[in-house]
Scaffold this motif. Structure first.
Motif, PDB file in Angstrom:
ATOM      1  N   GLU A  75      32.326  40.818  36.324  1.00  0.00           N
ATOM      2  CA  GLU A  75      31.020  40.672  36.965  1.00  0.00           C
ATOM      3  C   GLU A  75      31.009  39.471  37.908  1.00  0.00           C
ATOM      4  OE1 GLU A  75      27.643  39.259  34.577  1.00  0.00           O
ATOM      5  OE2 GLU A  75      26.572  41.050  35.272  1.00  0.00           O
ATOM      6  N   SER A  76      30.606  39.711  39.151  1.00  0.00           N
ATOM      7  CA  SER A  76      30.415  38.643  40.132  1.00  0.00           C
ATOM      8  C   SER A  76      28.951  38.244  40.142  1.00  0.00           C
ATOM      9  CB  SER A  76      30.826  39.126  41.528  1.00  0.00           C
ATOM     10  OG  SER A  76      30.351  38.238  42.533  1.00  0.00           O
ATOM     11  N   SER A  77      28.701  36.943  40.205  1.00  0.00           N
ATOM     12  CA  SER A  77      27.307  36.477  40.220  1.00  0.00           C
ATOM     13  C   SER A  77      26.634  36.736  41.562  1.00  0.00           C
ATOM     14  CB  SER A  77      27.242  34.979  39.897  1.00  0.00           C
ATOM     15  OG  SER A  77      27.880  34.220  40.919  1.00  0.00           O
ATOM     16  N   GLU A  79      27.563  39.432  44.693  1.00  0.00           N
ATOM     17  CA  GLU A  79      28.471  40.385  45.336  1.00  0.00           C
ATOM     18  C   GLU A  79      28.375  40.362  46.848  1.00  0.00           C
ATOM     19  OE1 GLU A  79      28.190  44.261  43.609  1.00  0.00           O
ATOM     20  OE2 GLU A  79      29.241  43.623  41.788  1.00  0.00           O
ATOM     21  N   THR A  83      33.368  40.365  45.451  1.00  0.00           N
ATOM     22  CA  THR A  83      33.383  41.341  44.364  1.00  0.00           C
ATOM     23  C   THR A  83      34.710  41.194  43.631  1.00  0.00           C
ATOM     24  OG1 THR A  83      34.330  43.082  45.763  1.00  0.00           O
ATOM     25  CG2 THR A  83      31.917  42.966  45.618  1.00  0.00           C
ATOM     26  N   ALA A  84      34.779  41.766  42.440  1.00  0.00           N
ATOM     27  CA  ALA A  84      36.006  41.654  41.642  1.00  0.00           C
ATOM     28  C   ALA A  84      36.143  42.871  40.751  1.00  0.00           C
ATOM     29  CB  ALA A  84      35.975  40.382  40.801  1.00  0.00           C
ATOM     30  N   LEU A 245      40.205  39.921  43.581  1.00  0.00           N
ATOM     31  CA  LEU A 245      39.027  39.342  44.234  1.00  0.00           C
ATOM     32  C   LEU A 245      38.941  39.883  45.647  1.00  0.00           C
ATOM     33  CD1 LEU A 245      39.501  35.603  43.162  1.00  0.00           C
ATOM     34  CD2 LEU A 245      37.887  37.238  42.172  1.00  0.00           C
ATOM     35  N   GLN A 257      29.485  30.269  43.030  1.00  0.00           N
ATOM     36  CA  GLN A 257      29.388  31.590  42.437  1.00  0.00           C
ATOM     37  C   GLN A 257      30.283  31.632  41.198  1.00  0.00           C
ATOM     38  OE1 GLN A 257      29.872  31.383  46.060  1.00  0.00           O
ATOM     39  NE2 GLN A 257      27.629  31.298  45.907  1.00  0.00           N
ATOM     40  N   LEU A 259      32.493  34.143  38.233  1.00  0.00           N
ATOM     41  CA  LEU A 259      33.139  35.404  37.862  1.00  0.00           C
ATOM     42  C   LEU A 259      33.248  35.427  36.352  1.00  0.00           C
ATOM     43  CD1 LEU A 259      34.917  37.970  38.355  1.00  0.00           C
ATOM     44  CD2 LEU A 259      36.878  36.414  38.449  1.00  0.00           C
TER      45      LEU A 259
END
Length: 534
Positions: A75-77, A79, A83-84, A245, A257, A259
Protein backbone atom coordinates in the motif's frame (compact mmCIF):
# COMPACT_ATOMS: atom_id res chain seq x y z
CA UNK A 1 -27.66 -59.97 -41.36
CA UNK A 2 -31.40 -60.54 -41.61
CA UNK A 3 -31.00 -63.68 -43.73
CA UNK A 4 -33.71 -65.22 -45.90
CA UNK A 5 -37.26 -65.03 -44.59
CA UNK A 6 -39.61 -68.02 -44.99
CA UNK A 7 -43.36 -67.97 -44.67
CA UNK A 8 -43.61 -71.77 -44.17
CA UNK A 9 -46.26 -72.09 -46.90
CA UNK A 10 -45.56 -75.79 -47.32
CA UNK A 11 -44.99 -76.80 -43.73
CA UNK A 12 -47.15 -74.26 -41.97
CA UNK A 13 -44.27 -73.50 -39.57
CA UNK A 14 -43.19 -69.95 -38.44
CA UNK A 15 -39.58 -70.31 -39.51
CA UNK A 16 -38.58 -66.78 -38.38
CA UNK A 17 -39.79 -67.33 -34.82
CA UNK A 18 -38.15 -70.74 -34.77
CA UNK A 19 -34.89 -69.31 -36.13
CA UNK A 20 -34.75 -66.45 -33.58
CA UNK A 21 -35.43 -68.97 -30.79
CA UNK A 22 -32.55 -71.12 -31.96
CA UNK A 23 -30.26 -68.05 -32.27
CA UNK A 24 -31.20 -66.60 -28.88
CA UNK A 25 -28.35 -68.18 -26.95
CA UNK A 26 -25.83 -66.76 -29.43
CA UNK A 27 -27.47 -63.34 -29.26
CA UNK A 28 -27.33 -63.38 -25.45
CA UNK A 29 -23.58 -63.82 -25.71
CA UNK A 30 -23.29 -60.82 -28.04
CA UNK A 31 -25.59 -58.72 -25.86
CA UNK A 32 -23.50 -59.57 -22.81
CA UNK A 33 -20.34 -58.42 -24.58
CA UNK A 34 -22.05 -55.16 -25.65
CA UNK A 35 -23.13 -54.56 -22.07
CA UNK A 36 -19.59 -55.19 -20.86
CA UNK A 37 -18.16 -52.75 -23.44
CA UNK A 38 -20.64 -50.09 -22.33
CA UNK A 39 -19.64 -50.72 -18.72
CA UNK A 40 -15.97 -50.30 -19.60
CA UNK A 41 -16.75 -47.02 -21.37
CA UNK A 42 -18.72 -45.78 -18.36
CA UNK A 43 -15.92 -46.71 -15.96
CA UNK A 44 -13.36 -44.99 -18.19
CA UNK A 45 -15.46 -41.82 -18.34
CA UNK A 46 -15.91 -41.88 -14.56
CA UNK A 47 -12.16 -42.20 -14.00
CA UNK A 48 -11.57 -39.35 -16.45
CA UNK A 49 -13.97 -37.11 -14.50
CA UNK A 50 -12.32 -38.00 -11.20
CA UNK A 51 -8.85 -37.50 -12.67
CA UNK A 52 -9.84 -34.00 -13.83
CA UNK A 53 -11.26 -32.97 -10.45
CA UNK A 54 -8.33 -34.46 -8.50
CA UNK A 55 -5.84 -32.86 -10.90
CA UNK A 56 -7.44 -29.46 -10.32
CA UNK A 57 -7.20 -29.96 -6.57
CA UNK A 58 -3.52 -30.84 -6.96
CA UNK A 59 -2.91 -27.65 -8.96
CA UNK A 60 -4.60 -25.60 -6.23
CA UNK A 61 -2.39 -27.26 -3.62
CA UNK A 62 0.72 -26.58 -5.71
CA UNK A 63 -0.05 -22.85 -5.75
CA UNK A 64 -0.55 -22.52 -1.99
CA UNK A 65 2.89 -20.97 -1.57
CA UNK A 66 3.27 -18.16 -4.11
CA UNK A 67 -0.45 -17.57 -4.72
CA UNK A 68 -1.67 -17.83 -1.13
CA UNK A 69 0.68 -17.87 1.86
CA UNK A 70 3.46 -15.87 0.24
CA UNK A 71 1.15 -13.10 -0.96
CA UNK A 72 1.89 -9.59 0.23
CA UNK A 73 -0.41 -6.62 0.59
CA UNK A 74 1.38 -3.48 -0.64
CA UNK A 75 0.00 0.00 0.00
CA UNK A 76 1.26 3.45 -1.00
CA UNK A 77 0.15 6.38 1.14
CA UNK A 78 -0.07 8.60 -1.97
CA UNK A 79 -0.49 6.92 -5.34
CA UNK A 80 -0.18 10.29 -7.09
CA UNK A 81 3.48 10.20 -6.07
CA UNK A 82 4.25 6.49 -6.38
CA UNK A 83 2.61 3.09 -6.66
CA UNK A 84 4.04 -0.26 -5.60
CA UNK A 85 3.38 -3.94 -5.98
CA UNK A 86 4.91 -7.16 -4.70
CA UNK A 87 6.67 -9.10 -7.46
CA UNK A 88 7.51 -12.18 -5.37
CA UNK A 89 7.35 -13.66 -1.90
CA UNK A 90 10.71 -12.16 -0.90
CA UNK A 91 9.04 -8.89 0.08
CA UNK A 92 9.63 -8.36 3.79
CA UNK A 93 6.80 -7.05 5.92
CA UNK A 94 7.36 -3.52 7.19
CA UNK A 95 6.76 0.18 6.62
CA UNK A 96 9.11 2.37 4.59
CA UNK A 97 9.37 6.16 4.26
CA UNK A 98 9.57 7.30 0.63
CA UNK A 99 10.44 10.73 -0.82
CA UNK A 100 10.75 11.34 -4.58
CA UNK A 101 13.22 14.16 -5.28
CA UNK A 102 13.37 13.86 -9.06
CA UNK A 103 11.72 11.75 -11.75
CA UNK A 104 13.79 9.95 -14.33
CA UNK A 105 13.44 11.24 -17.89
CA UNK A 106 14.65 10.23 -21.31
CA UNK A 107 16.58 12.61 -23.53
CA UNK A 108 14.98 14.46 -26.46
CA UNK A 109 16.73 16.34 -29.27
CA UNK A 110 15.62 18.22 -32.37
CA UNK A 111 17.39 17.26 -35.58
CA UNK A 112 18.04 19.88 -38.28
CA UNK A 113 15.88 22.80 -39.22
CA UNK A 114 12.12 22.55 -39.47
CA UNK A 115 10.77 21.83 -42.98
CA UNK A 116 7.55 22.84 -44.70
CA UNK A 117 6.46 19.19 -44.93
CA UNK A 118 7.60 15.71 -44.06
CA UNK A 119 8.26 15.13 -47.76
CA UNK A 120 10.70 18.01 -48.17
CA UNK A 121 13.99 16.87 -49.73
CA UNK A 122 16.95 17.21 -47.35
CA UNK A 123 19.48 15.40 -49.54
CA UNK A 124 22.10 12.83 -48.72
CA UNK A 125 23.97 12.92 -45.45
CA UNK A 126 24.88 11.30 -42.15
CA UNK A 127 23.03 11.40 -38.82
CA UNK A 128 24.91 10.64 -35.59
CA UNK A 129 23.65 10.45 -32.02
CA UNK A 130 25.86 9.68 -29.03
CA UNK A 131 24.65 9.24 -25.45
CA UNK A 132 26.47 9.87 -22.18
CA UNK A 133 27.33 6.20 -21.75
CA UNK A 134 29.34 6.33 -24.99
CA UNK A 135 26.88 4.46 -27.18
CA UNK A 136 26.69 5.85 -30.73
CA UNK A 137 23.94 5.49 -33.34
CA UNK A 138 24.49 6.37 -36.99
CA UNK A 139 22.37 6.55 -40.15
CA UNK A 140 23.72 7.29 -43.61
CA UNK A 141 21.40 8.38 -46.46
CA UNK A 142 23.05 8.17 -49.91
CA UNK A 143 20.14 9.25 -52.10
CA UNK A 144 20.28 12.93 -52.98
CA UNK A 145 16.47 12.97 -53.10
CA UNK A 146 16.08 11.71 -49.50
CA UNK A 147 13.26 13.42 -47.59
CA UNK A 148 12.73 14.28 -43.95
CA UNK A 149 10.38 11.29 -43.74
CA UNK A 150 13.10 9.04 -45.19
CA UNK A 151 15.51 10.02 -42.41
CA UNK A 152 12.86 9.42 -39.77
CA UNK A 153 12.10 5.98 -41.20
CA UNK A 154 15.77 5.03 -41.44
CA UNK A 155 16.39 5.97 -37.79
CA UNK A 156 13.43 3.90 -36.62
CA UNK A 157 14.29 0.95 -38.86
CA UNK A 158 17.95 0.79 -37.83
CA UNK A 159 17.81 1.88 -34.19
CA UNK A 160 14.16 1.56 -33.17
CA UNK A 161 15.01 -0.41 -30.02
CA UNK A 162 17.01 2.50 -28.63
CA UNK A 163 15.80 5.63 -30.44
CA UNK A 164 12.39 6.91 -31.43
CA UNK A 165 12.18 9.37 -34.32
CA UNK A 166 9.04 11.45 -35.00
CA UNK A 167 8.10 14.38 -37.20
CA UNK A 168 6.10 16.96 -35.26
CA UNK A 169 4.21 19.87 -36.75
CA UNK A 170 5.44 22.48 -34.26
CA UNK A 171 3.33 25.16 -35.91
CA UNK A 172 1.32 25.45 -39.06
CA UNK A 173 3.51 24.50 -42.03
CA UNK A 174 6.59 23.84 -39.87
CA UNK A 175 7.64 20.17 -39.43
CA UNK A 176 10.45 19.30 -37.03
CA UNK A 177 12.31 15.96 -36.77
CA UNK A 178 12.58 14.94 -33.10
CA UNK A 179 14.60 12.01 -31.72
CA UNK A 180 14.18 10.64 -28.18
CA UNK A 181 15.99 7.88 -26.34
CA UNK A 182 13.92 4.81 -25.50
CA UNK A 183 15.54 4.50 -22.09
CA UNK A 184 15.60 7.16 -19.42
CA UNK A 185 18.47 8.11 -17.14
CA UNK A 186 21.60 10.25 -17.12
CA UNK A 187 23.60 7.60 -19.00
CA UNK A 188 21.17 7.94 -21.90
CA UNK A 189 21.40 11.71 -22.19
CA UNK A 190 22.12 12.86 -25.78
CA UNK A 191 25.54 14.55 -25.94
CA UNK A 192 25.68 17.34 -28.53
CA UNK A 193 28.91 18.38 -30.26
CA UNK A 194 31.22 17.74 -33.18
CA UNK A 195 32.11 14.08 -33.41
CA UNK A 196 29.30 13.21 -31.02
CA UNK A 197 25.68 14.08 -31.89
CA UNK A 198 25.62 15.90 -35.22
CA UNK A 199 24.31 15.87 -38.79
CA UNK A 200 26.61 16.27 -41.79
CA UNK A 201 26.32 16.37 -45.57
CA UNK A 202 22.62 17.21 -45.83
CA UNK A 203 21.26 20.24 -47.69
CA UNK A 204 22.14 23.52 -46.05
CA UNK A 205 18.51 24.33 -45.35
CA UNK A 206 18.34 21.29 -43.07
CA UNK A 207 21.88 21.33 -41.67
CA UNK A 208 21.44 24.76 -40.17
CA UNK A 209 19.34 23.49 -37.31
CA UNK A 210 22.03 21.05 -36.11
CA UNK A 211 21.29 18.79 -33.15
CA UNK A 212 19.81 20.50 -30.10
CA UNK A 213 19.22 18.71 -26.78
CA UNK A 214 15.76 19.86 -25.74
CA UNK A 215 15.42 17.58 -22.70
CA UNK A 216 18.22 16.24 -20.60
CA UNK A 217 18.14 12.56 -19.64
CA UNK A 218 17.90 12.37 -15.85
CA UNK A 219 18.05 9.69 -13.17
CA UNK A 220 15.27 9.20 -10.68
CA UNK A 221 16.44 10.48 -7.31
CA UNK A 222 14.54 9.29 -4.28
CA UNK A 223 14.92 8.47 -0.62
CA UNK A 224 14.01 5.28 1.23
CA UNK A 225 14.07 5.73 5.00
CA UNK A 226 16.27 8.80 4.55
CA UNK A 227 18.85 7.13 2.29
CA UNK A 228 19.16 8.86 -1.08
CA UNK A 229 19.22 6.53 -4.09
CA UNK A 230 19.46 7.04 -7.86
CA UNK A 231 18.16 4.81 -10.61
CA UNK A 232 17.88 5.34 -14.36
CA UNK A 233 14.18 4.47 -14.50
CA UNK A 234 11.02 5.48 -12.68
CA UNK A 235 10.31 1.76 -12.30
CA UNK A 236 12.58 0.46 -9.55
CA UNK A 237 12.79 -3.26 -8.73
CA UNK A 238 16.08 -3.63 -6.87
CA UNK A 239 15.87 -1.40 -3.80
CA UNK A 240 13.26 -3.03 -1.57
CA UNK A 241 13.48 -6.78 -2.11
CA UNK A 242 10.41 -8.25 -3.77
CA UNK A 243 8.82 -4.81 -4.38
CA UNK A 244 8.47 -2.78 -7.57
CA UNK A 245 8.20 1.00 -7.10
CA UNK A 246 6.71 3.15 -9.86
CA UNK A 247 7.31 6.88 -9.47
CA UNK A 248 4.58 9.14 -10.85
CA UNK A 249 5.39 12.65 -9.55
CA UNK A 250 7.92 14.41 -7.37
CA UNK A 251 7.18 14.78 -3.68
CA UNK A 252 6.39 18.19 -2.30
CA UNK A 253 9.14 19.60 -0.12
CA UNK A 254 8.34 18.99 3.53
CA UNK A 255 6.17 15.92 2.90
CA UNK A 256 6.91 12.24 3.21
CA UNK A 257 5.08 9.29 1.72
CA UNK A 258 5.03 5.79 3.13
CA UNK A 259 4.98 2.25 1.78
CA UNK A 260 3.41 -0.52 3.83
CA UNK A 261 4.11 -4.21 3.15
CA UNK A 262 2.12 -6.81 5.07
CA UNK A 263 0.76 -10.34 4.75
CA UNK A 264 -2.33 -10.37 2.58
CA UNK A 265 -4.68 -12.12 5.00
CA UNK A 266 -7.77 -11.47 2.85
CA UNK A 267 -6.00 -13.03 -0.11
CA UNK A 268 -5.04 -15.99 2.06
CA UNK A 269 -8.66 -16.50 3.10
CA UNK A 270 -9.69 -16.49 -0.58
CA UNK A 271 -6.92 -18.96 -1.43
CA UNK A 272 -7.87 -21.31 1.40
CA UNK A 273 -11.53 -21.17 0.37
CA UNK A 274 -10.47 -22.21 -3.14
CA UNK A 275 -8.51 -25.07 -1.57
CA UNK A 276 -11.61 -26.13 0.40
CA UNK A 277 -13.76 -25.97 -2.75
CA UNK A 278 -11.25 -28.21 -4.55
CA UNK A 279 -11.32 -30.71 -1.70
CA UNK A 280 -15.12 -30.73 -1.59
CA UNK A 281 -15.28 -31.25 -5.36
CA UNK A 282 -13.12 -34.37 -4.98
CA UNK A 283 -15.31 -35.74 -2.19
CA UNK A 284 -18.50 -34.98 -4.12
CA UNK A 285 -17.17 -36.66 -7.24
CA UNK A 286 -16.03 -39.77 -5.36
CA UNK A 287 -19.37 -39.92 -3.52
CA UNK A 288 -21.38 -39.79 -6.74
CA UNK A 289 -19.21 -42.36 -8.52
CA UNK A 290 -19.28 -44.87 -5.64
CA UNK A 291 -22.94 -44.46 -4.62
CA UNK A 292 -24.53 -47.91 -4.89
CA UNK A 293 -28.09 -46.58 -4.56
CA UNK A 294 -27.61 -44.30 -7.55
CA UNK A 295 -25.77 -46.92 -9.55
CA UNK A 296 -22.38 -45.24 -9.41
CA UNK A 297 -19.99 -46.70 -11.99
CA UNK A 298 -17.16 -47.08 -9.45
CA UNK A 299 -19.07 -48.80 -6.64
CA UNK A 300 -16.64 -50.92 -4.65
CA UNK A 301 -13.63 -49.74 -6.67
CA UNK A 302 -10.71 -50.32 -4.32
CA UNK A 303 -8.38 -47.69 -5.79
CA UNK A 304 -11.03 -44.96 -5.58
CA UNK A 305 -12.04 -45.95 -2.05
CA UNK A 306 -8.37 -45.88 -1.03
CA UNK A 307 -8.03 -42.40 -2.57
CA UNK A 308 -11.03 -41.19 -0.56
CA UNK A 309 -9.52 -42.59 2.63
CA UNK A 310 -6.17 -40.95 2.01
CA UNK A 311 -7.47 -37.51 1.11
CA UNK A 312 -9.83 -37.44 4.13
CA UNK A 313 -7.01 -38.54 6.40
CA UNK A 314 -4.70 -35.77 5.17
CA UNK A 315 -7.33 -33.14 5.88
CA UNK A 316 -8.63 -34.38 9.23
CA UNK A 317 -5.53 -35.69 11.01
CA UNK A 318 -2.64 -33.78 12.55
CA UNK A 319 0.01 -32.98 9.92
CA UNK A 320 2.97 -35.38 10.16
CA UNK A 321 5.69 -34.05 12.49
CA UNK A 322 4.07 -30.61 12.71
CA UNK A 323 4.36 -30.82 16.50
CA UNK A 324 8.16 -30.79 16.21
CA UNK A 325 8.18 -27.67 14.00
CA UNK A 326 5.40 -25.59 15.53
CA UNK A 327 6.88 -25.24 19.00
CA UNK A 328 6.15 -21.95 20.73
CA UNK A 329 8.51 -19.91 22.88
CA UNK A 330 6.86 -21.16 26.07
CA UNK A 331 7.55 -24.78 25.06
CA UNK A 332 3.97 -25.62 24.15
CA UNK A 333 3.00 -27.16 20.81
CA UNK A 334 1.22 -24.82 18.44
CA UNK A 335 -1.20 -25.66 15.63
CA UNK A 336 -0.86 -29.16 14.19
CA UNK A 337 -4.23 -29.73 12.48
CA UNK A 338 -6.68 -27.78 10.33
CA UNK A 339 -9.45 -28.30 12.88
CA UNK A 340 -7.54 -25.94 15.20
CA UNK A 341 -7.58 -22.99 12.79
CA UNK A 342 -11.21 -22.71 11.69
CA UNK A 343 -11.66 -25.69 9.36
CA UNK A 344 -14.92 -27.54 10.04
CA UNK A 345 -15.96 -30.90 8.62
CA UNK A 346 -19.59 -31.93 8.06
CA UNK A 347 -20.27 -35.08 10.05
CA UNK A 348 -22.52 -36.51 7.31
CA UNK A 349 -20.79 -35.59 4.06
CA UNK A 350 -17.26 -34.91 5.24
CA UNK A 351 -17.22 -31.64 3.28
CA UNK A 352 -15.16 -28.77 4.66
CA UNK A 353 -16.14 -25.23 5.51
CA UNK A 354 -14.18 -22.34 6.99
CA UNK A 355 -14.86 -20.19 10.01
CA UNK A 356 -13.24 -17.05 8.56
CA UNK A 357 -13.15 -15.19 11.86
CA UNK A 358 -11.33 -18.00 13.63
CA UNK A 359 -8.96 -18.49 10.68
CA UNK A 360 -8.05 -14.78 10.52
CA UNK A 361 -7.42 -14.72 14.27
CA UNK A 362 -5.09 -17.69 13.87
CA UNK A 363 -3.31 -15.95 10.98
CA UNK A 364 -2.87 -12.79 13.01
CA UNK A 365 -1.59 -14.54 16.13
CA UNK A 366 0.44 -17.42 14.67
CA UNK A 367 0.92 -16.90 10.94
CA UNK A 368 4.15 -18.91 10.73
CA UNK A 369 2.49 -21.98 12.25
CA UNK A 370 -0.32 -21.94 9.67
CA UNK A 371 2.19 -21.42 6.89
CA UNK A 372 4.13 -24.44 8.17
CA UNK A 373 0.97 -26.59 8.16
CA UNK A 374 0.33 -25.88 4.49
CA UNK A 375 3.82 -25.34 3.06
CA UNK A 376 5.92 -27.48 5.38
CA UNK A 377 9.18 -26.65 7.14
CA UNK A 378 12.46 -28.12 8.25
CA UNK A 379 14.72 -27.21 11.17
CA UNK A 380 18.26 -28.11 12.14
CA UNK A 381 20.08 -28.19 15.46
CA UNK A 382 23.16 -26.81 13.67
CA UNK A 383 23.05 -23.68 11.53
CA UNK A 384 25.78 -25.05 9.25
CA UNK A 385 23.74 -28.11 8.25
CA UNK A 386 20.31 -28.02 6.59
CA UNK A 387 17.85 -29.91 4.41
CA UNK A 388 17.93 -28.44 0.90
CA UNK A 389 15.58 -30.64 -1.12
CA UNK A 390 13.09 -33.48 -0.99
CA UNK A 391 12.51 -35.01 -4.41
CA UNK A 392 11.50 -38.43 -3.17
CA UNK A 393 8.48 -40.26 -4.52
CA UNK A 394 6.74 -39.67 -1.19
CA UNK A 395 7.24 -36.36 0.68
CA UNK A 396 9.22 -37.01 3.85
CA UNK A 397 8.10 -36.01 7.33
CA UNK A 398 10.00 -37.06 10.42
CA UNK A 399 13.28 -36.85 12.33
CA UNK A 400 16.74 -37.35 10.85
CA UNK A 401 20.04 -37.52 12.69
CA UNK A 402 22.99 -36.63 10.47
CA UNK A 403 26.64 -37.43 11.02
CA UNK A 404 28.49 -35.19 8.58
CA UNK A 405 31.86 -36.56 9.64
CA UNK A 406 31.07 -40.12 8.56
CA UNK A 407 28.38 -39.06 6.05
CA UNK A 408 25.53 -41.10 7.50
CA UNK A 409 21.88 -40.48 8.33
CA UNK A 410 19.76 -42.30 10.89
CA UNK A 411 15.96 -42.51 10.55
CA UNK A 412 13.81 -44.61 12.89
CA UNK A 413 16.88 -46.40 14.21
CA UNK A 414 18.15 -47.38 10.74
CA UNK A 415 21.46 -45.89 9.58
CA UNK A 416 22.10 -45.13 5.90
CA UNK A 417 25.28 -44.18 4.08
CA UNK A 418 25.13 -40.88 2.21
CA UNK A 419 26.77 -39.75 -1.02
CA UNK A 420 28.83 -36.57 -0.81
CA UNK A 421 29.63 -34.04 -3.53
CA UNK A 422 31.48 -31.13 -1.99
CA UNK A 423 29.19 -29.75 0.72
CA UNK A 424 26.17 -31.64 -0.60
CA UNK A 425 25.01 -34.86 1.01
CA UNK A 426 22.27 -37.09 -0.37
CA UNK A 427 20.75 -40.53 0.16
CA UNK A 428 22.09 -43.10 -2.26
CA UNK A 429 20.21 -44.25 -5.33
CA UNK A 430 17.78 -47.02 -4.49
CA UNK A 431 17.48 -45.95 -0.86
CA UNK A 432 14.00 -45.62 0.63
CA UNK A 433 14.79 -41.94 1.11
CA UNK A 434 16.36 -41.25 -2.27
CA UNK A 435 15.70 -37.62 -3.15
CA UNK A 436 16.50 -36.17 0.28
CA UNK A 437 19.61 -34.01 0.18
CA UNK A 438 21.42 -31.77 2.64
CA UNK A 439 23.95 -28.93 2.75
CA UNK A 440 26.79 -29.31 5.20
CA UNK A 441 29.25 -26.48 5.76
CA UNK A 442 30.79 -28.15 8.79
CA UNK A 443 31.83 -31.58 9.99
CA UNK A 444 29.52 -32.42 12.88
CA UNK A 445 29.09 -35.77 14.57
CA UNK A 446 25.39 -35.35 15.36
CA UNK A 447 22.84 -32.96 13.84
CA UNK A 448 19.11 -33.33 14.45
CA UNK A 449 16.89 -32.32 11.54
CA UNK A 450 13.10 -32.17 11.81
CA UNK A 451 10.97 -32.19 8.65
CA UNK A 452 7.25 -31.69 8.05
CA UNK A 453 6.25 -31.92 4.40
CA UNK A 454 3.17 -29.69 4.65
CA UNK A 455 -0.37 -30.31 3.45
CA UNK A 456 0.13 -28.66 0.07
CA UNK A 457 2.97 -30.99 -0.91
CA UNK A 458 1.12 -34.05 0.41
CA UNK A 459 -1.99 -33.23 -1.64
CA UNK A 460 0.09 -32.40 -4.71
CA UNK A 461 1.92 -35.74 -4.42
CA UNK A 462 -1.35 -37.66 -3.95
CA UNK A 463 -2.82 -35.94 -7.01
CA UNK A 464 0.25 -36.81 -9.08
CA UNK A 465 0.16 -40.43 -7.88
CA UNK A 466 -3.43 -40.90 -9.00
CA UNK A 467 -4.10 -38.26 -11.66
CA UNK A 468 -0.61 -37.47 -12.95
CA UNK A 469 1.05 -38.74 -16.11
CA UNK A 470 1.39 -42.54 -15.92
CA UNK A 471 -0.41 -42.45 -12.57
CA UNK A 472 -2.89 -44.93 -11.15
CA UNK A 473 -5.80 -43.60 -13.22
CA UNK A 474 -3.74 -43.71 -16.43
CA UNK A 475 -2.82 -47.31 -15.68
CA UNK A 476 -6.47 -48.12 -15.04
CA UNK A 477 -7.47 -46.41 -18.29
CA UNK A 478 -4.85 -48.36 -20.25
CA UNK A 479 -6.16 -51.58 -18.71
CA UNK A 480 -9.73 -50.63 -19.62
CA UNK A 481 -8.67 -49.84 -23.20
CA UNK A 482 -6.97 -53.21 -23.50
CA UNK A 483 -10.04 -54.97 -22.08
CA UNK A 484 -12.33 -53.03 -24.42
CA UNK A 485 -10.26 -53.98 -27.46
CA UNK A 486 -10.46 -57.64 -26.44
CA UNK A 487 -14.23 -57.36 -25.94
CA UNK A 488 -14.62 -55.74 -29.35
CA UNK A 489 -12.75 -58.67 -30.91
CA UNK A 490 -15.00 -61.05 -28.98
CA UNK A 491 -18.06 -59.16 -30.24
CA UNK A 492 -16.93 -59.48 -33.85
CA UNK A 493 -16.56 -63.23 -33.35
CA UNK A 494 -19.95 -63.47 -31.60
CA UNK A 495 -21.72 -61.57 -34.37
CA UNK A 496 -19.97 -63.66 -37.00
CA UNK A 497 -21.17 -66.80 -35.22
CA UNK A 498 -24.75 -65.45 -35.23
CA UNK A 499 -24.54 -64.67 -38.95
CA UNK A 500 -23.06 -68.07 -39.75
CA UNK A 501 -25.67 -69.88 -37.66
CA UNK A 502 -28.49 -67.85 -39.23
CA UNK A 503 -27.22 -68.73 -42.69
CA UNK A 504 -27.00 -72.41 -41.74
CA UNK A 505 -30.57 -72.40 -40.39
CA UNK A 506 -31.78 -70.61 -43.53
CA UNK A 507 -30.30 -73.41 -45.64
CA UNK A 508 -31.85 -76.12 -43.46
CA UNK A 509 -35.28 -74.48 -43.46
CA UNK A 510 -35.11 -73.90 -47.19
CA UNK A 511 -34.27 -77.57 -47.72
CA UNK A 512 -37.10 -78.60 -45.39
CA UNK A 513 -39.57 -76.39 -47.21
CA UNK A 514 -38.45 -77.80 -50.54
CA UNK A 515 -38.71 -81.39 -49.31
CA UNK A 516 -42.20 -80.87 -47.85
CA UNK A 517 -43.32 -79.15 -51.03
CA UNK A 518 -42.06 -82.06 -53.07
CA UNK A 519 -43.84 -84.57 -50.80
CA UNK A 520 -47.01 -82.57 -51.04
CA UNK A 521 -46.69 -82.54 -54.82
CA UNK A 522 -46.10 -86.31 -54.87
CA UNK A 523 -49.11 -86.84 -52.62
CA UNK A 524 -51.30 -84.85 -54.96
CA UNK A 525 -50.00 -86.74 -57.95
CA UNK A 526 -50.63 -90.14 -56.35
CA UNK A 527 -54.08 -89.08 -55.28
CA UNK A 528 -54.93 -88.10 -58.79
CA UNK A 529 -53.67 -91.42 -60.14
CA UNK A 530 -55.59 -93.59 -57.66
CA UNK A 531 -58.78 -91.61 -57.79
CA UNK A 532 -60.02 -93.68 -60.75
CA UNK A 533 -60.00 -96.94 -58.79
CA UNK A 534 -62.65 -95.92 -56.33
Amino acid sequence: MAGIQFNGLATGLDYEALKEALLARYQRRADSINTNIAKQDTTKAALSDLKRVLGTFGEIAEKLDADVFEKREVESSDEDIFTANAINSDAANGEYEIFVNQLASNSVATIGSAQTSANDIIGAGTFNIETANGTAYSVNLTDANSTLADLRQAINDQHGENLNANIIEVQSGSFQLVVSTAASGADNNIIVGAGQSEITGFDAGFLGGGVVNERVGLNAIFEVDGIQIQRSSNEVTDVIEGITLNFKNESTVGTKQSLRVANDFDGMVDGVKEFIAGYNDVLTQIGALTDAERGGPLVGDSSVLDLARQVRSMITRALPNASALNLRDDGTVGFTALSQIGFESDSQTGELSLDETEFKEALTDNFSEIKNLFLGKSSSSNANVSLVSDFGETPFSGSINLDTINDTATIDGQTYNLDRTGSALSFQSGSAYEGLSFFSAASVGSVDIEVSAGLGKLIENLSDTYAGFAGIFDDRTDSIDNRTRQLERDLVRANTRIDDERARLDRIFAQAETAVSQLQGLQSSLGAQTGGFR
